[in-house]
Motif scaffolding. Structure first.
Motif, PDB file in Angstrom:
ATOM      1  N   SER A 366      -3.556  13.165  -3.137  1.00 30.85           N
ATOM      2  CA  SER A 366      -4.253  12.089  -3.844  1.00 30.85           C
ATOM      3  C   SER A 366      -4.484  12.462  -5.298  1.00 30.85           C
ATOM      4  O   SER A 366      -4.973  13.543  -5.604  1.00 30.85           O
ATOM      5  N   GLY A 368      -5.694   9.817  -7.501  1.00 26.79           N
ATOM      6  CA  GLY A 368      -6.516   8.763  -8.051  1.00 26.79           C
ATOM      7  C   GLY A 368      -7.957   8.813  -7.566  1.00 26.79           C
ATOM      8  O   GLY A 368      -8.314   9.606  -6.693  1.00 26.79           O
ATOM      9  N   GLU A 449      -3.552   1.502 -12.359  1.00 22.42           N
ATOM     10  CA  GLU A 449      -4.572   1.033 -11.416  1.00 22.42           C
ATOM     11  C   GLU A 449      -3.989  -0.017 -10.476  1.00 22.42           C
ATOM     12  O   GLU A 449      -3.050  -0.743 -10.845  1.00 22.42           O
ATOM     13  N   GLU A 465      -0.456   4.002  -1.556  1.00 24.49           N
ATOM     14  CA  GLU A 465       0.778   4.659  -2.014  1.00 24.49           C
ATOM     15  C   GLU A 465       1.492   3.764  -3.011  1.00 24.49           C
ATOM     16  O   GLU A 465       1.493   2.538  -2.872  1.00 24.49           O
ATOM     17  N   ALA A 466       2.100   4.378  -4.011  1.00 18.79           N
ATOM     18  CA  ALA A 466       2.893   3.655  -5.002  1.00 18.79           C
ATOM     19  C   ALA A 466       4.357   4.064  -4.855  1.00 18.79           C
ATOM     20  O   ALA A 466       4.662   5.237  -4.577  1.00 18.79           O
ATOM     21  N   HIS A 474       4.515   7.924  -3.918  1.00 16.99           N
ATOM     22  CA  HIS A 474       3.461   8.757  -4.477  1.00 16.99           C
ATOM     23  C   HIS A 474       2.139   8.350  -3.836  1.00 16.99           C
ATOM     24  O   HIS A 474       1.779   7.166  -3.856  1.00 16.99           O
ATOM     25  N   TRP A 476      -1.449   7.818  -4.081  1.00 19.12           N
ATOM     26  CA  TRP A 476      -2.446   7.670  -5.144  1.00 19.12           C
ATOM     27  C   TRP A 476      -3.852   8.035  -4.652  1.00 19.12           C
ATOM     28  O   TRP A 476      -4.653   8.565  -5.400  1.00 19.12           O
ATOM     29  N   TRP A 477      -4.131   7.703  -3.411  1.00 20.86           N
ATOM     30  CA  TRP A 477      -5.476   7.985  -2.880  1.00 20.86           C
ATOM     31  C   TRP A 477      -5.419   7.957  -1.354  1.00 20.86           C
ATOM     32  O   TRP A 477      -4.650   7.197  -0.761  1.00 20.86           O
ATOM     33  N   VAL A 498      -5.524   5.755 -11.509  1.00 20.68           N
ATOM     34  CA  VAL A 498      -4.794   7.021 -11.636  1.00 20.68           C
ATOM     35  C   VAL A 498      -4.451   7.254 -13.105  1.00 20.68           C
ATOM     36  O   VAL A 498      -4.455   6.302 -13.907  1.00 20.68           O
ATOM     37  N   THR A 501       1.062   6.665 -15.120  1.00 23.05           N
ATOM     38  CA  THR A 501       2.225   7.291 -14.490  1.00 23.05           C
ATOM     39  C   THR A 501       3.358   7.461 -15.492  1.00 23.05           C
ATOM     40  O   THR A 501       3.494   6.682 -16.441  1.00 23.05           O
TER      41      THR A 501
END
Length: 532
Positions: A366, A368, A449, A465-466, A474, A476-477, A498, A501
């Protein structure tokens, strides 16, 4: 007679009219408005009428909608010098041939803000009512309902606009069964909206004693029982309504039943002592409570422990002994769909996507943090030029093929008030296991965000996830959502921020823990914020 409970209850709970995004969210503050160039439009819709006719002494409900005409910039501000924008609206009942106003409606609740801003995404409106006393002395014949918005001063638009006429007829009181049900529903709902719960119960019970399978009346009767703090009686009513649906009716339960079921099943059951002390009027008539031996046996076979006795009936005189099937925790897991329903009994897989099989595994841990709720002003989110709304979506499961589907989480917010709405994504399962929602954005951007508008049963998101265009993921949290539900339900924004990027983001996947709390989790919209 159709619907009305959910929207009216939400308005009453909030105590407001709406100045909204796509039928009802918060108004943008005055500072966000730069130009006033177009006149608004106003329209009305009559609610609760059968064949466009209203009996003498029957209350009338009118929905009013105010929106931009779309001319010029399409942005209009309603900013009166005193009072609120709702005070500038008059809803009148007029004889069809013209002449004097015969009755004037009253707005339900007060606007959250005295001003409202209208554009292609924001509208204002609410409900106006004519009580039965206003129609009791009217002559038989044809009438029209007309709304007028008039502003003669203030910082915004000034002028006067009127709606097109909505026709209705005043007729004599009828003994036709459909008319009796429609009239009863309208009068009971009016009593309920004014806090006269015992009177609402009395009106409903007269009809339910003869017609115990009227779904709309049973749903309102369940609301009345909840208002009287009798969740057992409320469960009996919704169970009866669910069994009353025609086996030939396709799809999930109607929204009016689905919404009431959520509230009823989320209400905690009281102990025997508390159950014995509830007012007698909270119990529906015996004709509603009674279950046939066949129905009871079928319900018990699914929910009751082996060897449990099968009751032939349950009487209000014995409130601590409702049908075991009503009380069984098993029966609380999901709305009871009608026979032939397309509602899945477990999460159904959607078509393959990058959310289920990506070329690479998630990168890192994580990175973020959750954005504090104080920083999440809905008005600012809606006006943020750096944000874009999801263009397409898939999910692990969905409650319906069109309504409640993943596609309902795309675009700008369009759920007006907290609670069940077919205009939001809803998983197929209520409060068991995990599920996910994946959304794709039209323009890949370097991001900072993601914001999620949770329109019911908030607090279930446990992972964000992104995804890059090539499928690289990725995290994120990840963790438990710290959100704590207040005493009054509310629409909640969840956001993760976050560092900007160094890669483009095109997709976001949200993982939900459905067991995080009671109720069906619903997500209305998802916004991705581009880095500066």
């Amino acid at each position: 007679m159709k619907t009305g409970i959910r929207f009216l209850r939400s308005l009453l709970a909030a105590g407001v009219l709406t100045a909204a995004v796509a039928d009802g969210v918060a108004a943008v503050p005055t500072s966000a408005v730069t130009t006033v160039v177009a006149a608004p439009g106003i329209s009305v819709a009559l609610r609760g009428l059968l064949d466009d006719a209203l009996e003498q002494g029957e209350p009338l409900r009118v929905m009013v909608r105010i929106e931009s005409s779309g001319e010029g910039s399409g942005r209009v501000e309603l900013a009166p010098t005193s009072g609120t924008w709702a005070d500038a609206v008059a809803v009148d009942l007029v004889a069809a041939g013209g002449g004097a106003v015969m009755a004037r409606g009253t707005a339900v609740g007060l606007p959250a803000s005295p001003r409202a801003t209208l554009d292609r995404d924001r509208v204002a409106g609410g409900m106006w009512i004519f009580p039965g006393s206003a129609t009791q002395g009217l002559a038989l014949g044809d009438y029209v309902v007309r709304a007028r918005l008039a502003l003669k001063g203030g910082a915004g638009w000034t002028g006067e606009v009127s709606s097109e006429d909505a026709a209705c007829s005043i007729i004599r009181v009828s003994l036709d069964p459909e008319r009796v049900s429609a009239r009863t529903f309208a009068r009971a709902q009016m009593a309920f909206s004014q806090g006269s719960f015992e009177e609402a119960a009395r009106l409903l019970d007269v009809v339910l004693a003869k017609k115990p399978d009227e779904v709309e009346l049973l749903c309102l009767r369940a609301e009345v029982a909840l208002a009287g703090r009798n969740p057992i009686a409320a469960r009996i009513c919704v169970a009866r309504a669910a069994r009353s649906l025609s086996p030939k009716t396709p799809g999930p339960p109607p929204p009016i039943l689905f919404d009431v079921q959520q509230r009823v099943l989320a209400a905690p059951l009281a102990g025997d002592e508390a159950s014995a002390s509830v007012p007698g009027w909270t119990w529906p008539p015996l004709e509603v409570i009674r279950v046939s031996e066949k129905d009871a046996a079928g319900l018990l076979a699914k929910t009751a422990p082996a060897g449990a006795a099968v009751p032939a009936a349950v009487s209000p005189s014995a409130p601590a002994s409702p049908p075991p099937a009503i009380l069984s925790p098993t029966a609380r897991q999901a709305p009871a769909p009608s026979a032939g329903s397309s509602v899945p009994t477990k999460p159904a897989s959607t078509t393959a996507s990058a959310f289920t099989t990506s070329p690479t595994i998630a990168v890192g841990s994580s990175i973020g943090t959750i954005v504090p709720s104080a920083d999440l002003s809905e008005a600012k989110i809606l006006a943020d030029p750096s944000g874009q709304w999801a263009a397409s979506a898939t999910a692990g499961s969905q409650y319906g093929r069109t309504q409640y589907s993943a596609a309902q989480a795309t675009g700008a917010p369009n759920v007006p008030v907290v609670g069940n709405s077919p205009a939001a994504w809803c998983p197929a399962v209520r409060d068991k296991g995990m599920d996910w929602l994946g959304v794709t954005f039209a323009k890949p951007v370097r991001a900072t965000e993601v914001r999620v508008r949770q329109s019911d049963a908030s607090g279930a998101i446990v992972k964000v996830e992104a995804f890059e265009p090539d499928g690289t993921a990725h995290v994120w949290w990840e963790g438990p959502d710290p959100y704590k539900a207040p005493a009054v339900r509310e629409i909640v924004w969840f956001a993760v921020r976050v560092p900007a990027t160094d890669y483009a983001v095109v997709k976001i996947k949200l993982t939900l823990n459905l067991a995080s709390g009671p109720g069906y989790k619903q997500i209305d919209a998802v916004q991705l914020v581009a880095a500066p």
